[in-house]
Each structure stands twice: as C-alpha cells, then as structure tokens.
Scaffold this motif. Structure first.
Motif, short mmCIF file in Angstrom:
data_model
loop_
_atom_site.label_atom_id
_atom_site.label_comp_id
_atom_site.label_asym_id
_atom_site.label_seq_id
_atom_site.Cartn_x
_atom_site.Cartn_y
_atom_site.Cartn_z
N ALA A 1 4.82 5.24 10.11
CA ALA A 1 3.62 5.06 10.93
C ALA A 1 2.70 3.97 10.35
N LEU A 2 2.68 3.87 9.02
CA LEU A 2 1.84 2.86 8.38
C LEU A 2 2.45 1.47 8.46
N VAL A 3 3.78 1.42 8.39
CA VAL A 3 4.48 0.12 8.41
C VAL A 3 5.60 0.19 9.44
N LEU B 1 0.83 -1.20 0.00
CA LEU B 1 0.00 0.00 0.00
C LEU B 1 0.87 1.25 0.00
N VAL B 2 1.91 1.26 0.81
CA VAL B 2 2.82 2.41 0.85
C VAL B 2 3.47 2.63 -0.52
N SER B 3 3.87 1.52 -1.17
CA SER B 3 4.45 1.65 -2.52
C SER B 3 3.45 2.27 -3.49
N GLY B 4 2.18 1.83 -3.40
CA GLY B 4 1.16 2.42 -4.26
C GLY B 4 0.95 3.89 -3.99
N ALA C 1 5.44 13.91 2.17
CA ALA C 1 4.44 13.60 3.19
C ALA C 1 4.17 12.10 3.25
N VAL C 2 4.10 11.46 2.07
CA VAL C 2 3.90 10.01 2.05
C VAL C 2 5.09 9.29 2.67
N ASP C 3 6.30 9.74 2.35
CA ASP C 3 7.50 9.14 2.94
C ASP C 3 7.53 9.29 4.45
N ARG D 1 3.19 5.94 -2.85
CA ARG D 1 4.37 6.65 -3.36
C ARG D 1 4.30 6.84 -4.87
N VAL D 2 3.77 5.84 -5.57
CA VAL D 2 3.60 5.97 -7.02
C VAL D 2 2.53 7.00 -7.33
N ALA D 3 1.45 7.00 -6.53
CA ALA D 3 0.31 7.87 -6.80
C ALA D 3 0.58 9.33 -6.47
N ALA D 4 1.42 9.58 -5.46
CA ALA D 4 1.63 10.96 -4.99
C ALA D 4 2.04 11.94 -6.10
N PRO D 5 3.00 11.61 -6.97
CA PRO D 5 3.34 12.57 -8.02
C PRO D 5 2.25 12.77 -9.07
N LEU D 6 1.27 11.86 -9.10
CA LEU D 6 0.21 11.97 -10.10
C LEU D 6 -0.93 12.89 -9.65
#
Length: 247
Positions: free
Chosen positions: A239-241, A172-175, A232-234, A177-182
């Motif tokens: 906290a998420l993992v 989920l965190v990887s997703g 922010a995602v990083d 991170r991919v989504a944030a720039p979009l």
C-alpha cells in the motif's frame, strides 16, 4: 506471513532438541525449563500474562507510530531545508549514540512509571532507523530526474512532493522493516527499569521469584509480538509502495 511460516519451521527442530535435552539431563526447572513447562506456565498464568501483554502491546503500538511519525517529519525537514538540516542532524546523531540503558532510567524519572516513559523509549528506538533511511532515500534521487523536473512548470515543492517523496518510499519501508523488531525492545527495556505492568515487569517479577518458566513464557510472547509487528509492516508495504516490484 511467509517469513513467519519459515521461521516457525526453523524453530521446530530447536524446540524439539531443547525438550529432548531437558528430558535427558533433567536440570532443575528454575535453571532450564522445557518448552512443555513454559507452555504449561503460560496456560496457568494465562490471564495475568494476557493483561500484561495488552499493556506492552499498547506501548509498542503508540511508540512505533510516534517514532515513525517523528522520523518521517525529521527526514522531510532536513532534506527540504538543508540549512536547518545541518543543524538538526548532528543533534539526532548524538542522541542516537546514547545507549538505551542510559536513557531508560532518565525517562522513568522524567515521565514516571506509567505508559508515557515506555512510549518515549520505544519512539526513540524507532526514530533513527526511520529518519535515516527515509532521509537517504530522499537524497538519492537521480540528478537527471530532478533536472528534467526543473524543465517543467513544477515548483520546487511540487517536485519534492510528487517526485522525491514517492521515489523515496521504498527507503522508508526499509527503515520501517528495520525498526519494527526494535519496538518491543524499547518497551520491555523501559518496563525493566521501572513499571507496574507489562511483559518486562512480568520478567523482573518472575526472575526475582526464580520462576524461569514464566520468564521464558513472557520472552516467547515478546518474540511473537515482534514477528507480528514485522508482518504488519510487510503487509502495509504494497500500500505504501504500490508501484514497486520489490516490497
């Protein structure tokens, strides 16, 4: 934050080279302004840029949360309920196949020129990377671990909540991170198609008046918002993992 610092150091030679090229070739400012011209334009139009930045920022924030939430719920649904998932997932794939430039005019037509159409556009772009990554993570739990869980008194839903979901959180965190720039891309595209405010609106208006320095200033702000959202995602990843070494 370290990645932002590395990017800033990498961009510095590019900006210096850009400014040197402008000084050397002296092109018309409406064709290629230098970084100093862009900075001066941003200072000159600071209040206008700030007000439109806040509009785009609100679209990005709401759209990111909505798209991520919808992606998480969809991933949980298609994995927890495989029969329903076989019906839902092809629809998701078809929707993802449509180019955003095709959807943007329709969203403006359906939801108007205000905030809602931009939020929906942003959410749609965010949705698929999050749903796809999280669903893959939920499906790739080692079978040996699931078999061991089945030997306990845990129910299927308890195993799903306490085993599958925690182990899928890195995906989920990887997703995210991919989504944030979009996310900024979705908001700006929506503003290009039809808006009365926002950085995309600024770009369209400035481009029509050949104010290229303002266009570059708006682009720079969009880039900064993109970096901040990724940061922010990083920052949220530990906290998420909290149990994962690789966050």
């Amino acid at each position: 934050m370290r990645s932002i610092g590395r990017l800033a150091r990498a961009l510095l030679p590019l900006l210096l080279g850009w400014q040197a090229l402008v000084w050397l070739l002296t092109p018309p400012r409406y064709i290629l302004p230098g970084p100093l011209d862009v900075l001066a334009a941003a200072h000159r139009q600071g209040e206008w840029l700030l007000s439109n930045t806040l509009v785009t920022l609100s679209e990005i924030a709401i759209g990111f949360l909505a798209g991520a939430g919808a992606g998480i719920v969809t991933a949980l649904t298609v994995v927890a309920l495989p029969r329903l998932g076989r019906l839902v997932w092809p629809i998701v794939l078809v929707l993802q196949a449509f180019p955003v430039f095709v959807l943007a005019p329709l969203l403006v037509l359906w939801f108007g020129f205000g905030l809602v159409s931009k939020v929906v556009m942003t959410a749609l772009i965010i949705f698929f990377p999050v749903a796809s990554s999280f669903a893959d993570g939920l499906r790739r739990i080692p079978q040996e671990l699931l078999d061991a869980t089945a030997l306990t008194e845990a129910s299927m839903w308890q195993a799903f909540v306490y085993v599958r979901i925690p182990l899928a959180m890195p995906s989920l965190v990887s997703g995210l991170r991919v989504a944030a720039p979009l996310a900024p891309l979705g908001a700006v595209i929506g503003e290009w198609v039809g808006a009365s405010a926002g950085l995309g609106f600024v770009m369209v208006q400035a481009n029509a008046r050949m104010q290229t320095d303002i266009v570059f200033a708006a682009m720079a702000i969009v880039a900064i918002l993109t970096l901040l959202l990724r940061a922010a995602v990083d920052m949220a990843a530990p906290a998420l993992v909290p149990w994962s070494r690789e966050q």
